[in-house]
Write a protein that holds these residues in place. Structure first.
Motif, short mmCIF file in Angstrom:
data_model
loop_
_atom_site.label_atom_id
_atom_site.label_comp_id
_atom_site.label_asym_id
_atom_site.label_seq_id
_atom_site.Cartn_x
_atom_site.Cartn_y
_atom_site.Cartn_z
N ALA A 59 0.83 -1.20 0.00
CA ALA A 59 0.00 0.00 0.00
C ALA A 59 0.87 1.26 0.00
N THR A 60 1.96 1.23 0.75
CA THR A 60 2.87 2.37 0.81
C THR A 60 3.62 2.54 -0.50
N VAL A 61 4.12 1.44 -1.04
CA VAL A 61 4.84 1.48 -2.31
C VAL A 61 3.94 1.99 -3.44
N LEU A 62 2.71 1.49 -3.49
CA LEU A 62 1.78 1.91 -4.54
C LEU A 62 1.47 3.40 -4.43
N ALA A 63 1.32 3.89 -3.21
CA ALA A 63 1.04 5.32 -3.01
C ALA A 63 2.19 6.17 -3.55
N LYS A 64 3.43 5.72 -3.32
CA LYS A 64 4.60 6.46 -3.83
C LYS A 64 4.64 6.42 -5.36
N MET A 65 4.28 5.27 -5.93
CA MET A 65 4.26 5.16 -7.38
C MET A 65 3.20 6.10 -7.99
N LYS A 66 2.03 6.14 -7.37
CA LYS A 66 0.97 7.02 -7.87
C LYS A 66 1.42 8.48 -7.83
N TYR A 67 2.12 8.84 -6.75
CA TYR A 67 2.62 10.21 -6.65
C TYR A 67 3.61 10.51 -7.78
N LEU A 68 4.57 9.61 -8.00
CA LEU A 68 5.58 9.84 -9.03
C LEU A 68 4.95 9.93 -10.42
N ALA A 69 3.95 9.10 -10.68
CA ALA A 69 3.28 9.13 -11.98
C ALA A 69 2.53 10.44 -12.18
N ALA A 70 1.81 10.89 -11.13
CA ALA A 70 0.97 12.08 -11.27
C ALA A 70 1.77 13.38 -11.15
N ALA A 71 2.67 13.44 -10.17
CA ALA A 71 3.36 14.70 -9.88
C ALA A 71 4.66 14.89 -10.65
N GLU A 72 5.35 13.79 -10.95
CA GLU A 72 6.67 13.90 -11.59
C GLU A 72 6.69 13.40 -13.03
N GLY A 73 5.59 12.82 -13.48
CA GLY A 73 5.54 12.33 -14.86
C GLY A 73 6.37 11.11 -15.12
N VAL A 74 6.62 10.30 -14.08
CA VAL A 74 7.41 9.07 -14.26
C VAL A 74 6.63 8.08 -15.10
N LYS A 75 7.28 7.49 -16.10
CA LYS A 75 6.62 6.58 -17.04
C LYS A 75 7.11 5.14 -16.93
N HIS A 76 8.20 4.90 -16.17
CA HIS A 76 8.76 3.56 -16.07
C HIS A 76 9.06 3.27 -14.60
N PHE A 77 8.49 2.18 -14.10
CA PHE A 77 8.68 1.80 -12.70
C PHE A 77 9.36 0.44 -12.62
N PHE A 78 10.50 0.41 -11.93
CA PHE A 78 11.29 -0.81 -11.79
C PHE A 78 11.18 -1.29 -10.35
N LEU A 79 10.58 -2.46 -10.15
CA LEU A 79 10.34 -3.00 -8.81
C LEU A 79 11.18 -4.26 -8.60
N ASP A 80 12.05 -4.21 -7.61
CA ASP A 80 12.95 -5.33 -7.29
C ASP A 80 12.90 -5.54 -5.77
N HIS A 81 12.10 -6.46 -5.29
CA HIS A 81 11.42 -7.47 -6.05
C HIS A 81 10.01 -7.69 -5.51
N LEU A 82 9.19 -8.37 -6.28
CA LEU A 82 7.79 -8.61 -5.95
C LEU A 82 7.63 -9.39 -4.65
N THR A 83 8.44 -10.38 -4.45
CA THR A 83 8.30 -11.28 -3.30
C THR A 83 8.45 -10.55 -1.97
N ALA A 84 9.26 -9.49 -1.94
CA ALA A 84 9.47 -8.74 -0.70
C ALA A 84 8.19 -8.08 -0.22
N LEU A 85 7.31 -7.75 -1.15
CA LEU A 85 6.07 -7.09 -0.78
C LEU A 85 5.11 -8.01 -0.05
N ALA A 86 5.27 -9.31 -0.26
CA ALA A 86 4.34 -10.27 0.35
C ALA A 86 4.99 -11.07 1.47
N ALA A 87 6.23 -10.76 1.80
CA ALA A 87 6.99 -11.56 2.76
C ALA A 87 6.33 -11.62 4.13
#
Length: 487
Positions: free
Chosen positions: A325-353
């Motif tokens: 939830a925290t990571v997604l909120a940061k991504m939404k901010y970067l997309a909307a406020a900074e115009g970020v078009k590419h998101f690199f997530l390393d790694h998926l498994t850490a989010l569900a650990a």
């Protein structure tokens, strides 16, 4: 009128631009309560007041009687006919009626946007008798969301949603835009649930020229996939230490520097300082994270400042939080406020650990990753850990398959492309140890690239990957479902 109800007299509400005649028609009156002036919205059933909304100075109000069963505000005035407008509040109801000379049906829900669906559902049978129902709610997110929910209650084609250039009808009236309210009502569009489109809706985009997507840093991968497209999600899987993070970092430099595209880096198990050195290292062709004599401080400074000057690299410091939830909120901010078009997530498994049910958590997160990419028109690049295979370990060059990805069912369903990296880290021959097979496991775009492989070499001095011919290796047996385009 019951003794519990307040008495008042209709009078013009000059601050609202409403006439005495309008207020009198709807029995919207002004009175006193405990010595304080109040406005009184009378709710009437069968000719009797059954409830009152009493509004004090400011936005405070209370209810006398019960709004349960009181119906919609102004409902007693109208018989079913051709068209009715439903507003979000009593003042807006008076406003819309007044700009139509108090001749045409207008009602309001009693409890604002939050109670709109329940109120309309209670009076749906009566509203359905009109040929057309126009919802004219506030233009804020809450109001428009409520309008969408309420519209779903009606017979398909009956309900329309009107839009205003300002927040609400009364604000329009006070701005001298009364005629624009009427125009908005007549221009209201028939409600169609999100996700339903016609050929007319997509015609312009569909008939535009088909173009190649953004290139990868690997030319063969670009040719096989026709490049990268916004809205797509790409998943990478490999054994521990095989080089997936290295490949990620090289792609980041290519995207941010060579293509001048903004990138958001979410390395959940690597501090930003190390990530920054590795990104600068890929740009300079130096392994700045390795403490040897192969690079100078001047080279590090120069490369670091070039990345900084681009303004295209944003990093997330995950210290203290790897919650999705925290990571997604940061991504939404970067997309909307900074115009970020590419998101690199390393790694998926850490989010569900930390989740109790890792599989369910991965399925939910993966679905939301794909949804985020499409809703924000961005590219998502995601590294996934692999489950232990039955045969040769991935770290010894074992073949990567879709089912090895943790959360593979969801990833296989939502991913546009899935890639696997294979390398035998234990081989005696150093050339073999430094050779990687890049395997395309899934291609949703055309299906043509599924099963293709690309040979990658690694230059120790520069720390960069490069394409090379595939090493000869024993054939892997095909397994059911692998390499298919079933997802």
């Amino acid at each position: 009128m019951s003794a519990e109800f307040l008495h008042g007299q209709p009078q013009a509400l000059t601050k609202r631009g409403l006439s005495e005649d309008t207020c009198a028609k709807f029995r919207y009156t002004v009175g006193e309560h405990h010595g304080k002036p109040v406005q009184i919205a009378n709710y009437i059933r069968d000719g009797e007041v059954v409830a009152q909304k009493v509004r004090y100075a400011g936005k405070e109000f209370n209810v006398r009687g019960s709004l349960k069963g009181a119906g919609l505000y102004g409902q007693h005035l109208w018989s079913p006919g051709r068209k009715i407008v439903v507003t979000e509040g009593e003042i807006d109801c008076l406003t819309v009626s007044q700009v139509q000379d108090n001749k045409w049906p207008v009602v309001s829900v009693p409890n604002g946007a939050q109670g709109a669906r329940k109120a309309i559902a209670a009076e749906l049978e009566w509203l359905e008798k009109f040929e057309e129902v126009v919802l004219l709610f506030d233009m804020d997110e809450v109001g428009q969301s409520a309008a969408q929910e309420c519209a779903l209650l009606f017979t398909p084609g009956k309900c329309k949603i009107a839009h205003l250039p300002m927040k609400d009808p009364n604000e329009m009236l006070l701005a001298g835009k009364a005629r624009d309210i009427i125009t908005a009502i007549w221009n209201a569009k028939v409600f169609r649930p999100d996700g339903i489109v016609t050929f007319g809706d997509i015609k312009e985009k569909a008939l535009s020229a088909v173009t190649q997507g953004l290139p990868w840093f690997l030319p063969t991968l670009t040719a096989a996939t026709y490049g990268r497209r916004y809205g797509e999600s790409y998943f990478f899987g490999a054994g521990t230490g095989v080089g997936k993070t290295d490949l990620f970092t090289q792609e980041i430099v290519h995207t941010a520097i060579d293509l001048n595209e903004k990138c958001g880096l979410f390395y959940l198990e690597q501090p930003p300082v190390e990530t920054g050195k590795r990104v600068a290292g890929k740009l300079a062709g130096r392994r700045f994270h390795v403490p040897d004599d192969s690079w100078s401080q001047e080279e590090l400074t120069d490369a670091f400042e070039k990345v900084e000057a681009s303004g295209n690299v944003f990093m997330y410091d995950s210290f203290g939080s790897t919650e999705w939830a925290t990571v997604l909120a940061k991504m939404k901010y970067l997309a909307a406020a900074e115009g970020v078009k590419h998101f690199f997530l390393d790694h998926l498994t850490a989010l569900a650990a930390a989740e109790e049910d890792e599989r369910k958590a991965l399925e939910k997160i993966t679905a939301e990753i794909a949804s985020f990419a499409q809703a924000n028109n961005v590219c998502m690049y995601v590294i996934s850990h692999l489950a232990t295979p039955e045969g040769k370990p991935h770290e010894e060059g074992g073949r990567v398959m879709i089912r090895h990805f943790k959360g593979s069912r969801a990833i296989g369903f939502w991913a546009h492309f899935m890639f696997g990296l294979e390398r035998d880290q234990q081989a005696e021959d150093i050339a073999v140890r430094q050779h990687t097979t890049f395997r395309i496991l899934k291609d949703r775009f055309t299906g043509q690239a599924t099963g293709k492989t690309i040979g990658l070499g690694y230059d120790v001095e520069s720390g960069r990957l490069f394409e090379q011919e595939l090493e000869e290796s024993p054939m892997f047996p095909d397994e059911p479902g692998e390499g298919s385009n079933d997802f």
